[in-house]
Design an enzyme around this catalytic site. Structure first.
Site, PDB file in Angstrom:
ATOM      1  N   LYS A  84     107.902   9.326   4.035  1.00  0.00           N
ATOM      2  CA  LYS A  84     108.154   8.826   2.664  1.00  0.00           C
ATOM      3  C   LYS A  84     109.012   9.809   1.874  1.00  0.00           C
ATOM      4  O   LYS A  84     110.020   9.438   1.292  1.00  0.00           O
ATOM      5  CB  LYS A  84     106.817   8.614   1.946  1.00  0.00           C
ATOM      6  N   CYS A 121     102.350   9.673  -9.113  1.00  0.00           N
ATOM      7  CA  CYS A 121     100.916   9.925  -8.979  1.00  0.00           C
ATOM      8  C   CYS A 121     100.405  10.770 -10.147  1.00  0.00           C
ATOM      9  O   CYS A 121     101.115  11.616 -10.670  1.00  0.00           O
ATOM     10  CB  CYS A 121     100.651  10.675  -7.680  1.00  0.00           C
ATOM     11  N   ARG A 137     103.519  17.398 -14.381  1.00  0.00           N
ATOM     12  CA  ARG A 137     104.758  17.101 -13.671  1.00  0.00           C
ATOM     13  C   ARG A 137     105.981  16.961 -14.574  1.00  0.00           C
ATOM     14  O   ARG A 137     106.594  15.898 -14.664  1.00  0.00           O
ATOM     15  CB  ARG A 137     104.578  15.856 -12.789  1.00  0.00           C
TER      16      ARG A 137
END
Ligand code: UD1
Length: 415
Positions: free
Chosen positions: A22, A116, A121
């Site tokens: 991925k 996610c 982040r």
């Protein structure tokens, strides 16, 4: 809300083929935008995040065709540079489209990325690199707009390692004017793969595999056919499935050369393995030892993406383990769910103490991709039945985790 039922207590035994990666495939799809032509990716995983990236490219005007696991992307007639808001928000990787869009069209817009839920982040390093190459960037109502009168080579230093920011800077630099020197780069295999792909398409990049990349801008790229590497995180997940059930599994095409830290941890747990031309044979009969200090690190250290899956495996070890998470501040979301299954885990800041115990099947809920896979792994060793809800998270990264674990003899059923 899709769920998966696992009946625990069956030592796994069998062979499974590892899917394409991925985290390698997504940047390659973004890179396809840089070439006004055709990119063919072999062994592209058919997973939710890849389909989202495909949809984003299609909405920009690209044509895509699947033939089994071969994905053909034609970007000749791209007529938009603004990434669709709904699709873009679904996935953090959409931010790396900005580097490609700026490189090819001198402008681009992406929504502030989703992904996610494993911490704050931020994207400051991505924007810093693009700005230093001559992009003007503004954020208006959650959307990031970038434009340039032409990207120019520059010397960019990353104060700490970011996989995505390195990839974004590489994507922006291949068609920029002059030389770009990137320091403090990620050395993750997925960065090397992107660089190898771009070189095959005509880019000039040196220093691949080191923390200093040198890119000399070229006029244009050309069509390319490329093999997506195998998924080291999926392979590590199935290694933990073998370990927790004390099974004996064969992982076909596992990218062992990228799994050194993972195999070392497995060996310390008492696992044994042999590798022969991409065939990783695991014997986990004695994989019941604790790990006293497992630390997530940037590559070639132990990957954060396998932290929760190893934690699941360590809940039934014969002693106390300690895991420290150094990459994402919020990657212990699965702990309460494992505790609900009987795991004895105590948190001290970014370190988890995992005490020896037993797992009992119950209903648990996945809240992110790898944490969700960890719950399935835990379920394989739990007494009775475990039901994992919210499995769409798991489908973002695993093509068919039920099929794969069934191949290894697990009793696992999708709703
Ligand atoms: C990629 C992987 C993800 C993996 C991670 C670390 C993909 C699609 N995802 O994510 O599975 O867990 O690498 O190996 O490949 N950071 C900043 N500012 C930035 C960028 C990052 O502060 O501009 C921080 C992050 O919050 C995090 C750390 O840097 O704490 C590492 O993040 P990064 O390497 O960028 O991860 P991703 O590329 O998002």
């Amino acid at each position: 809300m899709k769920g998966i039922k696992v009946v625990g207590g069956v030592p796994l035994n069998g062979e499974v083929k590892i899917q394409g990666s991925k985290n390698a495939a997504l940047p390659l799809m973004a890179a396809a935008l840089l070439n006004k032509g055709t990119t063919i990716l072999y062994d592209c995983p058919q997973i939710a995040d890849v389909f989202v990236m495909e949809e984003i490219l299609r909405l920009l005007g690209a044509k895509t065709v699947w033939n089994n696991h071969t994905l053909e992307i034609n970007t000749e007639f791209i007529d938009k540079t603004q990434v669709d808001e709904e699709q873009g928000r679904k996935m953090r990787s959409s931010i790396i489209l900005l580097g490609s869009l700026l490189g090819r069209f001198q402008e681009g817009a992406v929504p502030h990325p989703g992904g996610c839920v494993i911490g704050k982040r931020p994207i400051d390093l991505h924007l810093k690199a693009l700005r230093e190459m001559g992009a003007e960037i503004s954020e208006i109502q959650g959307e990031i707009f970038a434009k340039t009168r032409g990207l120019r080579g520059s010397r960019i230093h990353f104060p700490f390692v970011s996989v995505g920011a390195t990839q974004n800077a590489v994507l922006a630099s291949v068609l920029a004017k002059g030389d770009t020197i990137l320091e403090g780069c990620s050395r993750e295999p997925e960065v090397c793969t992107l660089c190898r792909f771009l070189k095959k398409a005509g880019a000039k990049i040196e220093g691949i595999g080191t923390s200093r990349l040198m890119v000399t801008g070229v006029e244009k790229l050309h069509d390319v056919v490329f093999q997506v590497p195998k998924d080291r995180i999926a392979a590590g997940t199935y290694l933990c499935a073998s370990a927790i059930t004390r099974g004996q599994c064969v992982l076909l095409d596992a990218p062992v050369e990228e799994m050194e830290a993972v195999l070392l941890a497995y060996k310390k747990m008492g696992g044994q393995y042999t590798c022969n031309s991409g065939k990783l044979t695991l014997c986990s009969f004695h994989a019941d030892k604790p790990l006293d200090n497992l630390q997530t690190q940037v590559y070639p250290g132990f990957p954060t993406d396998l932290q929760s899956v190893f934690m699941a495996a360590l809940t039934v070890a014969r002693g106390e383990s300690r895991i420290t998470e150094n990459i994402f501040e919020d990657r212990f979301k699965t702990v309460p769910q494992l505790q609900a299954m009987g795991a004895r885990i105590e948190m001290e800041g970014n370190t988890a103490r995992i005490l020896p115990g037993e797992l009992t099947g119950t209903e648990v809920i996945a809240s992110e991709l790898r944490g969700g896979a960890a719950l399935l792994v835990a379920g394989l060793a739990a007494k009775g039945e475990t039901y994992v809800k919210n499995c769409s998270y798991i489908e973002r990264g695993y093509e068919d985790i039920c099929r794969d674990l069934c191949m290894l003899g697990a009793q696992i059923y999708r709703d």
